[in-house]
Write an enzyme that holds these catalytic residues in place. Structure first.
Site, short mmCIF file in Angstrom:
data_model
loop_
_atom_site.label_atom_id
_atom_site.label_comp_id
_atom_site.label_asym_id
_atom_site.label_seq_id
_atom_site.Cartn_x
_atom_site.Cartn_y
_atom_site.Cartn_z
CG ASP A 12 -9.69 -13.44 10.83
OD1 ASP A 12 -10.79 -13.59 11.97
OD2 ASP A 12 -10.38 -13.42 9.78
CB SER A 13 -11.45 -17.69 11.14
OG SER A 13 -12.38 -16.52 10.74
CB CYS A 75 -10.00 -13.49 14.95
SG CYS A 75 -11.57 -14.33 15.06
CD GLU A 154 -13.03 -16.25 4.66
OE1 GLU A 154 -12.77 -17.14 3.87
OE2 GLU A 154 -12.94 -15.62 5.57
CB CYS A 188 -17.11 -10.28 13.22
SG CYS A 188 -16.60 -11.23 12.09
CG HIS A 190 -14.71 -12.20 8.25
ND1 HIS A 190 -14.01 -12.68 9.02
CD2 HIS A 190 -14.73 -12.99 6.99
CE1 HIS A 190 -13.40 -14.01 8.80
NE2 HIS A 190 -13.74 -14.08 7.48
N1 DGL Z 1 -13.22 -12.37 11.47
C1 DGL Z 1 -13.58 -13.34 12.91
C2 DGL Z 1 -14.14 -12.64 13.89
O1 DGL Z 1 -13.70 -11.34 14.38
C3 DGL Z 1 -14.08 -14.81 12.62
C4 DGL Z 1 -15.35 -14.81 12.09
C5 DGL Z 1 -15.62 -16.22 11.95
O2 DGL Z 1 -14.73 -17.01 11.63
O3 DGL Z 1 -16.69 -16.67 12.16
O4 DGL Z 1 -14.98 -12.85 14.39
#
Ligand code: DGL
Length: 274
Positions: A12-13, A75, A154, A188, A190
């Site tokens: 993931d990011s 992600c 984050e 997302c 996150h």
């Molecule tokens: N967790 C990621 C997603 O599912 C990335 C969020 C991001 O880096 O903007 O989209």
């Protein structure tokens, strides 16, 4: 090493893929996971498609250096923007985050009105709309881009009572007022880190409890199913483990990861990428 005992790569990011890791550890306790969080380049969801494709390629190449048996794109943004290009370039089973969440949402929704919270890149790619309508063309979709959630998460604003995050959640949830949506995909990975907060604010803003779909959890279930189908489940190890890699300093990641995972994130290594 046998095919089955090789590790599963997850990326993931940043912290978002931990929503998949938490569930993967629970439902596949014998597996070895290698997690990469691109914390030096997060967020992905506000970047161009071209940049996301390049970052996804770098992330996958890093994971491939461990001779993984499968990869979980934990992600939503990468799944929306870069999954077809990853599938073309890398020949191993790859699980994305979008399709499993859409199937779960279509099963749970009673009125076929489904909202999607995701990053701006995912929303503008229309990936959830396309998947949901391929499952059932009668589903009405209410997409909302939520660019503020990833920076808040984050930075560790993840507790249910976080004032700043509750204000932002109320703002995004207010866009669903009057839609009648009974189900909300946290599109997302996150966002499930703050799912309790979203659920609590949704009662205040919408006046009813909306079904919440966790894209990380659904990706984890899909991983188990795929490994079973490919006969790749690890039958050798009694107790699996997770090795974490990040592209920025490790302390922030460790702090928020351990709050969310409910245990110390051990084995966190900083690497350079790209
Ligand atoms: N967790 C990621 C997603 O599912 C990335 C969020 C991001 O880096 O903007 O989209």
């Amino acid at each position: 090493m046998s095919d089955k005992s090789r590790a599963i790569g997850v990326f993931d990011s940043g912290l978002g893929g931990l929503t998949a890791i938490k569930q993967l550890k629970r439902i596949l306790p014998s597996e070895h996971f290698i997690y990469f969080g691109d914390t030096g380049r997060v967020p992905y969801g506000t970047r161009s498609f071209e940049t996301v494709i390049q970052y996804a390629d770098d992330d996958m190449r890093f994971l491939m250096s461990f001779d993984i048996k499968a990869a979980v794109v934990a992600c939503g943004t990468v799944s929306a923007v870069a999954l077809p290009s990853l599938e073309k370039k890398f020949s191993l089973p790859i699980i994305g985050a979008i399709s499993p969440a859409c199937h779960a949402a279509s099963k749970i929704s009673k009125n076929k009105k489904i909202a999607v919270f995701a990053t701006p890149a995912t929303i503008s790619k229309n990936a959830y709309n396309a998947h949901l309508n391929s499952i059932d063309p009668e589903i009405c979709i209410f997409p909302v881009a939520c660019p503020m959630f990833v920076p808040l998460i984050e930075c560790g604003y993840i507790s249910k009572d976080s004032h700043a995050t509750r204000i932002i959640a109320a703002e995004y949830l207010s866009k669903l007022c009057g839609t009648g949506a009974d189900t909300l995909i946290l599109g997302c990975t996150h966002y499930p880190i703050i799912s309790e907060l979203i659920s609590s604010v949704s009662k205040e803003v919408l006046g009813y409890e909306i079904n919440i779909i966790d894209s990380g959890l659904e990706a984890a279930y899909a991983t188990k199913t795929l490994l079973e189908e490919k006969d790749l489940l690890n039958t050798e190890t009694a107790c699996g483990k997770v090795d974490f890699y990040v592209s920025d300093e490790t302390q922030n990641f460790k702090n928020t990861a351990s709050i969310f995972l409910g245990e110390q994130a051990e084995n966190v290594t900083k690497v350079s990428i790209g």
